[in-house]
Design an enzyme around this catalytic site. Structure first.
Site, PDB file in Angstrom:
ATOM      1  N   SER A 223       0.864  -1.205   0.134  1.00 28.39           N
ATOM      2  CA  SER A 223      -0.062   0.033   0.163  1.00 28.39           C
ATOM      3  C   SER A 223       0.988   1.208  -0.051  1.00 28.39           C
ATOM      4  O   SER A 223       0.519   2.184  -0.722  1.00 28.39           O
ATOM      5  CB  SER A 223      -0.906  -0.063   1.258  1.00 28.39           C
ATOM      6  OG  SER A 223      -2.022  -1.109   1.242  1.00 28.39           O
TER       7      SER A 223
ATOM      8  N   GLY B  89      -6.163   1.856 -14.304  1.00 22.99           N
ATOM      9  CA  GLY B  89      -6.005   0.333 -13.953  1.00 22.99           C
ATOM     10  C   GLY B  89      -7.279   0.068 -13.012  1.00 22.99           C
ATOM     11  O   GLY B  89      -7.930  -0.966 -13.266  1.00 22.99           O
TER      12      GLY B  89
ATOM     13  N   GLN C 109     -24.468 -18.709  -0.842  1.00 24.62           N
ATOM     14  CA  GLN C 109     -25.481 -18.939   0.151  1.00 24.62           C
ATOM     15  C   GLN C 109     -26.747 -19.434  -0.611  1.00 24.62           C
ATOM     16  O   GLN C 109     -27.525 -20.228  -0.241  1.00 24.62           O
ATOM     17  CB  GLN C 109     -25.803 -17.669   1.125  1.00 24.62           C
ATOM     18  CG  GLN C 109     -26.785 -17.783   2.371  1.00 24.62           C
ATOM     19  CD  GLN C 109     -25.963 -18.620   3.361  1.00 24.62           C
ATOM     20  OE1 GLN C 109     -24.456 -18.843   3.245  1.00 24.62           O
ATOM     21  NE2 GLN C 109     -26.590 -19.469   4.204  1.00 24.62           N
TER      22      GLN C 109
ATOM     23  N   GLU D 101      -4.359  -3.528  -6.918  1.00 26.57           N
ATOM     24  CA  GLU D 101      -4.547  -2.104  -7.534  1.00 26.57           C
ATOM     25  C   GLU D 101      -5.126  -1.180  -6.442  1.00 26.57           C
ATOM     26  O   GLU D 101      -5.625  -0.179  -6.690  1.00 26.57           O
ATOM     27  CB  GLU D 101      -5.201  -2.181  -8.903  1.00 26.57           C
ATOM     28  CG  GLU D 101      -4.652  -2.847  -9.977  1.00 26.57           C
ATOM     29  CD  GLU D 101      -4.925  -2.671 -11.418  1.00 26.57           C
ATOM     30  OE1 GLU D 101      -5.146  -1.586 -11.661  1.00 26.57           O
ATOM     31  OE2 GLU D 101      -4.765  -3.604 -12.222  1.00 26.57           O
TER      32      GLU D 101
ATOM     33  N   THR E 175      -5.893  -1.453  -2.226  1.00 21.45           N
ATOM     34  CA  THR E 175      -6.742  -2.122  -1.270  1.00 21.45           C
ATOM     35  C   THR E 175      -8.146  -1.256  -1.057  1.00 21.45           C
ATOM     36  O   THR E 175      -8.000  -0.247  -1.432  1.00 21.45           O
ATOM     37  CB  THR E 175      -6.272  -2.273  -0.071  1.00 21.45           C
ATOM     38  OG1 THR E 175      -5.824  -1.227   0.612  1.00 21.45           O
ATOM     39  CG2 THR E 175      -5.223  -3.334  -0.019  1.00 21.45           C
TER      40      THR E 175
HETATM   41  N1  CAA Z   1      -1.829  11.020 -10.621  1.00 18.29           N
HETATM   42  C1  CAA Z   1      -0.688  11.593 -10.700  1.00 18.29           C
HETATM   43  N2  CAA Z   1       0.002  11.843  -9.676  1.00 18.29           N
HETATM   44  C2  CAA Z   1      -0.341  11.468  -8.576  1.00 18.29           C
HETATM   45  C3  CAA Z   1      -1.498  10.519  -8.222  1.00 18.29           C
HETATM   46  C4  CAA Z   1      -2.292  10.272  -9.385  1.00 18.29           C
HETATM   47  N3  CAA Z   1      -3.312   9.614  -9.418  1.00 18.29           N
HETATM   48  N4  CAA Z   1      -1.599  10.334  -7.000  1.00 18.29           N
HETATM   49  C5  CAA Z   1      -0.603  11.055  -6.512  1.00 18.29           C
HETATM   50  N5  CAA Z   1       0.427  11.578  -7.280  1.00 18.29           N
HETATM   51  C6  CAA Z   1       1.552  12.269  -7.016  1.00 18.29           C
HETATM   52  C7  CAA Z   1       1.010  13.344  -5.960  1.00 18.29           C
HETATM   53  O1  CAA Z   1       0.642  14.558  -6.708  1.00 18.29           O
HETATM   54  C8  CAA Z   1       2.428  13.770  -5.238  1.00 18.29           C
HETATM   55  O2  CAA Z   1       3.308  14.617  -6.194  1.00 18.29           O
HETATM   56  P1  CAA Z   1       3.316  16.220  -5.704  1.00 18.29           P
HETATM   57  O3  CAA Z   1       3.768  15.942  -4.231  1.00 18.29           O
HETATM   58  O4  CAA Z   1       3.926  16.914  -6.597  1.00 18.29           O
HETATM   59  O5  CAA Z   1       1.827  16.670  -5.593  1.00 18.29           O
HETATM   60  C9  CAA Z   1       3.260  12.316  -5.411  1.00 18.29           C
HETATM   61  O6  CAA Z   1       2.416  11.635  -6.434  1.00 18.29           O
HETATM   62  C10 CAA Z   1       3.005  11.602  -4.238  1.00 18.29           C
HETATM   63  O7  CAA Z   1       1.656  11.556  -3.915  1.00 18.29           O
HETATM   64  P2  CAA Z   1       0.925  11.267  -2.433  1.00 18.29           P
HETATM   65  O8  CAA Z   1       1.972  12.199  -1.462  1.00 18.29           O
HETATM   66  O9  CAA Z   1      -0.350  11.223  -2.211  1.00 18.29           O
HETATM   67  O10 CAA Z   1       1.671   9.708  -2.040  1.00 18.29           O
HETATM   68  P3  CAA Z   1       1.354   8.829  -0.681  1.00 18.29           P
HETATM   69  O11 CAA Z   1       3.022   8.211  -0.382  1.00 18.29           O
HETATM   70  O12 CAA Z   1       0.655   9.507   0.322  1.00 18.29           O
HETATM   71  O13 CAA Z   1       0.667   7.676  -1.544  1.00 18.29           O
HETATM   72  C11 CAA Z   1      -1.087   6.517  -2.184  1.00 18.29           C
HETATM   73  C12 CAA Z   1      -0.463   7.833  -1.969  1.00 18.29           C
HETATM   74  C13 CAA Z   1      -2.780   6.745  -2.769  1.00 18.29           C
HETATM   75  C14 CAA Z   1      -1.199   5.659  -0.975  1.00 18.29           C
HETATM   76  C15 CAA Z   1      -0.504   5.376  -3.077  1.00 18.29           C
HETATM   77  O14 CAA Z   1       0.816   4.941  -2.589  1.00 18.29           O
HETATM   78  C16 CAA Z   1      -1.110   4.126  -3.494  1.00 18.29           C
HETATM   79  O15 CAA Z   1      -2.082   4.495  -4.410  1.00 18.29           O
HETATM   80  N6  CAA Z   1      -0.815   3.133  -2.794  1.00 18.29           N
HETATM   81  C17 CAA Z   1      -1.449   1.661  -3.343  1.00 18.29           C
HETATM   82  C18 CAA Z   1      -0.375   1.004  -4.130  1.00 18.29           C
HETATM   83  C19 CAA Z   1      -1.351   0.154  -5.395  1.00 18.29           C
HETATM   84  O16 CAA Z   1      -2.443   0.698  -5.732  1.00 18.29           O
HETATM   85  N7  CAA Z   1      -0.661  -0.893  -5.744  1.00 18.29           N
HETATM   86  C20 CAA Z   1      -1.049  -1.665  -6.699  1.00 18.29           C
HETATM   87  C21 CAA Z   1       0.134  -2.353  -7.287  1.00 18.29           C
HETATM   88  S1  CAA Z   1      -0.369  -3.163  -8.906  1.00 18.29           S
HETATM   89  C22 CAA Z   1      -1.434  -4.424  -8.640  1.00 18.29           C
HETATM   90  O17 CAA Z   1      -2.013  -4.798  -7.694  1.00 18.29           O
HETATM   91  C23 CAA Z   1      -1.485  -4.948  -9.999  1.00 18.29           C
HETATM   92  C24 CAA Z   1      -1.887  -6.121 -10.065  1.00 18.29           C
HETATM   93  O18 CAA Z   1      -1.486  -7.166  -9.373  1.00 18.29           O
HETATM   94  C25 CAA Z   1      -2.807  -6.743 -11.073  1.00 18.29           C
END
Ligand code: CAA
Length: 414
Positions: free
Chosen positions: A159, A271, A369, A396, A398
């Site tokens: 995450s 995604g 069920q 993608e 949680t």
């Molecule tokens: N689009 C573009 N830029 C984005 C963005 C978005 N949707 N979301 C954040 N950013 C940018 C922010 O603007 C920020 O930049 P700035 O400082 O210039 O504004 C930078 O990214 C960092 O953003 P955050 O401070 O919000 O980052 P964070 O560390 O707090 O994390 C989070 C944010 C939403 C928790 C992110 O880490 C997240 O989405 N975590 C979940 C990860 C995930 O979904 N993993 C899935 C793996 S793939 C998978 O599962 C595939 C599979 O098996 C099929």
């Protein structure tokens, strides 16, 4: 149909368009365009005729379904939104969501493979890649001749994606990056030919020190771990990937140095719409099977569907299914509309993914069920829907992460 669709149309559209609305329940005009209806129909025929008959076998073996995936490529489903010049079908995000729903309603594992090629792999290269990168890396995957994967998660960072540790260090002559580290839970990792991956190029800058790369997985230093034995989506192969002095040519960096985290998040915005559509497909399959069973199965002298307790379940399933589909299509419409601009569909994608994945879990649980003992048996696909639905609340992002994203955007607070 527009001119650009001529090629996929001839490849894909053997069936005839028929009147097929998103939902019949509203007075608003939610009717799909002729083109969207045609894609939906072709995807439905392919999924029901070619995937349904093999789904249980692949679920049991956990083998990768190469033949049906190659066939999906021939039909244009491996690059639904990819422009034709890069081997795709050149359609919109609504079409992509419709294809995902149809394939997932037949088998979620197949739809996972389709979603990775389409959104996690191709989207980022199309949005941030050079012309040469698009030609070289998107075309084989969009045509289904090669498989792509996406490398974000690591053993210690799921995450909290920005906490990744995999390092990419630029060589002194600037010709290549040397990549070392480990990625985990890589969907299609065991079979992928190419990977869009993220690694730290400047550890002091945290999220801003992450860069994106496109890797050819057949090069030395790309080491695939054992395939994960999963609860559901078993035919979709998943593994760890270790990088040991993997040399990535500098020209295969995607976007600018330090832009990687934003690229990863942008890719997930699209995604998550695909996973929402996958969830709608699973929910639909569970609901339709339950509806039929409730009409046919008798207890105490009546069809069980005449009992209030079953009726309540069916009514709740139907409402959640339709609401999930509307949120998903809303997100897809928005993404199509804003593509190529700086606007985002983060909120819509997260809302759709959150709601639809929980709807899929609800419907699959209720379906087991309603089917009673038969819902628990491997003779019917119901227990598979139940196992497959769970992953949609996890990958993608949680459900907890989706709630965090939505609440941050709504409140403006962190
Ligand atoms: N689009 C573009 N830029 C984005 C963005 C978005 N949707 N979301 C954040 N950013 C940018 C922010 O603007 C920020 O930049 P700035 O400082 O210039 O504004 C930078 O990214 C960092 O953003 P955050 O401070 O919000 O980052 P964070 O560390 O707090 O994390 C989070 C944010 C939403 C928790 C992110 O880490 C997240 O989405 N975590 C979940 C990860 C995930 O979904 N993993 C899935 C793996 S793939 C998978 O599962 C595939 C599979 O098996 C099929």
């Amino acid at each position: 149909m527009q001119g650009s669709l001529a090629a996929p149309q001839s490849r894909m559209l053997k069936g005839k368009a028929h009147s097929n609305q998103i939902t019949g329940a509203s007075g608003m005009d939610f009717i799909l365009t002729e083109e969207q209806q045609m894609i939906q129909q072709v995807a439905r025929e392919f999924a029901q005729q070619e995937i349904v008959p093999v789904a249980a076998t692949f679920d049991a073996s956990g083998n990768f379904p190469r033949d049906t995936i190659a066939r999906a490529g021939e039909l244009g489903f491996m690059g639904v939104e990819v422009p034709e010049q890069y081997g795709g079908s050149g359609l919109d995000t609504v079409c992509y969501a419709l294809v995902m729903e149809e394939i997932a309603a037949a088998d979620a594992a197949h739809s996972t493979i389709v979603s990775v090629n389409n959104s996690l792999y191709s989207t980022g290269i199309l949005a941030y890649g050079t012309e040469e990168q698009k030609q070289r890396f998107v075309t084989p995957v969009a045509t289904g001749k090669a498989i792509g994967c996406y490398g974000l998660t690591e053993p210690q960072s799921g995450s909290d994606a920005a906490a990744m540790r995999t390092r990419a260090e630029l060589s002194a002559d600037g010709s290549h990056y040397l990549i070392n580290g480990k990625k985990a839970w890589i969907t299609s990792g065991p079979v992928a030919d190419y990977m869009v991956m993220f690694a730290v190029t400047n550890p002091e800058k945290k999220a801003k020190g992450i860069s994106a790369f496109i890797l050819d997985t057949h090069q030395p230093g790309f080491i695939r771990g054992k395939t994960e034995p999963k609860m559901g989506i078993r035919a979709s192969a998943t593994c760890e990937i270790e990088f040991e002095n993997f040399r990535c040519p500098a020209e295969n960096r995607l976007g600018k140095e330090g832009q990687g985290f934003a690229i990863a998040m942008d890719i997930l915005d699209s995604g998550r719409i695909g996973i929402a559509a996958q969830s709608v497909g699973i929910a639909r399959a569970a609901y339709e099977a339950s509806l039929q069973y409730a009409r046919e199965r008798k207890a105490f002298g009546s069809a069980i569907g005449s009992f209030e307790m079953i009726q309540h379940k069916l009514a709740d399933m139907k409402c959640k299914l339709e609401a999930a589909r509307l949120l998903t299509l809303q997100a897809a419409w928005k993404r199509s509309r804003i593509k190529g601009t700086s606007e985002r569909c983060t909120l819509e994608g997260s809302m759709a993914k959150l709601f639809a994945s929980e709807a899929a879990m609800f419907c699959a649980h209720a379906a087991v069920q309603i089917h009673g003992g038969m819902g628990y048996s491997k003779e019917l696909p119901i227990e598979r829907y139940f196992r497959d639905a769970k992953i949609t609340e996890i990958y993608e992002g949680t459900s907890e992460i989706q709630r965090m994203v939505i609440a941050r955007l709504e409140t403006g607070l962190r």
